[in-house]
Enzyme design. Structure first.
Site, short mmCIF file in Angstrom:
data_model
loop_
_atom_site.label_atom_id
_atom_site.label_comp_id
_atom_site.label_asym_id
_atom_site.label_seq_id
_atom_site.Cartn_x
_atom_site.Cartn_y
_atom_site.Cartn_z
N LYS A 189 -10.18 -16.74 -1.71
CA LYS A 189 -11.69 -17.06 -1.77
C LYS A 189 -12.04 -18.44 -1.28
O LYS A 189 -12.89 -18.48 -0.48
CB LYS A 189 -12.03 -16.93 -3.29
CG LYS A 189 -13.20 -17.64 -3.72
CD LYS A 189 -13.32 -17.78 -5.22
CE LYS A 189 -14.32 -18.61 -5.60
NZ LYS A 189 -14.74 -18.87 -7.21
N ASP A 230 -15.97 -13.70 -5.57
CA ASP A 230 -15.63 -14.63 -7.08
C ASP A 230 -16.11 -13.59 -8.02
O ASP A 230 -16.14 -12.26 -8.09
CB ASP A 230 -16.56 -15.80 -7.21
CG ASP A 230 -18.15 -15.56 -7.11
OD1 ASP A 230 -18.63 -14.34 -6.85
OD2 ASP A 230 -18.99 -16.23 -7.39
#
Length: 213
Positions: free
Chosen positions: A116, A134
């Site tokens: 991420k 996310d």
């Protein structure tokens, strides 16, 4: 998919937006590490003072961990974050000449940097098409029927298969905004959402509601 992207573009526009405040690659890297389990708004409050105190990668690499823990305390999980930031910046100095690397492999080799965080850097700094999974992207992509996976890496792979590459970064920003404003984890504001006509989750729930007598 085409209809979803069309509606997202019409509602949120097509300008790339990053909610973390930064001036360069290393600041975004540290801000993203701090954003784990913390809101971007709170991170921005913390980094305004933090980046005045620590003005370079080298400053963070030489930081005292206990002192840094106090500096970032408000972001939560501050002990682990402080340890990772110092280790990450030490690696940046020793392995990359103080520069933030570009490749996914190099980025994820740094302490505290997962896919991420790496994709945030690749997308916003190096403009490499990337998908950041996310909590909002994971939740809403499932509700829209784009994935049935729960593991972020597998969600990322599913989205890479179904999303056109020119929307990878933009989709991240738009879905995060949608998640914060309307498509919340609890009590989503479906009555205000502009995607209900193409949202299988909404349609399924609507079909299951008993008719009012």
């Amino acid at each position: 998919m085409k209809k979803v992207l069309q509606l997202l573009d019409e509602h949120y526009g097509t300008d790339d937006i990053c909610y973390l405040e930064y001036e360069n690659a290393w600041q975004l890297l540290i801000a993203t590490i701090l954003s784990a389990q913390c809101t971007d708004a709170r991170v921005n409050i913390v980094t305004r003072d933090l980046f005045q105190k620590y003005r370079s990668v080298e400053d963070f690499a030489k930081a005292d961990q206990k002192e840094l823990e106090q500096d970032i305390h408000a972001t939560g999980f501050y002990r682990n974050k402080a340890k990772n930031i110092i280790s990450c910046c030490q690696d940046l100095m020793s392995r990359f000449g103080g520069q933030v690397p570009e490749t996914l492999e190099e980025l994820t080799s740094l302490a505290g940097v997962g896919r991420k965080t790496a994709n945030v850097i690749r997308g916003n700094i190096y403009h490499e098409p990337s998908i950041v999974v996310d909590t909002h992207v994971k939740r809403i992509s499932a509700r829209l029927g784009f994935t049935e996976e729960t593991d972020p890496a597998k969600v990322e792979q599913d989205l890479m298969r179904v999303l056109p590459k020119d929307h990878w970064i933009l989709y991240n920003m738009q879905i995060i905004t949608l998640g914060r404003q309307l498509c919340k984890a609890l009590n989503p504001k479906c009555g205000e959402c502009f995607l209900t006509e193409v949202c299988p989750c909404y349609q399924k729930n609507a079909a299951q509601k008993p008719e009012k007598k």
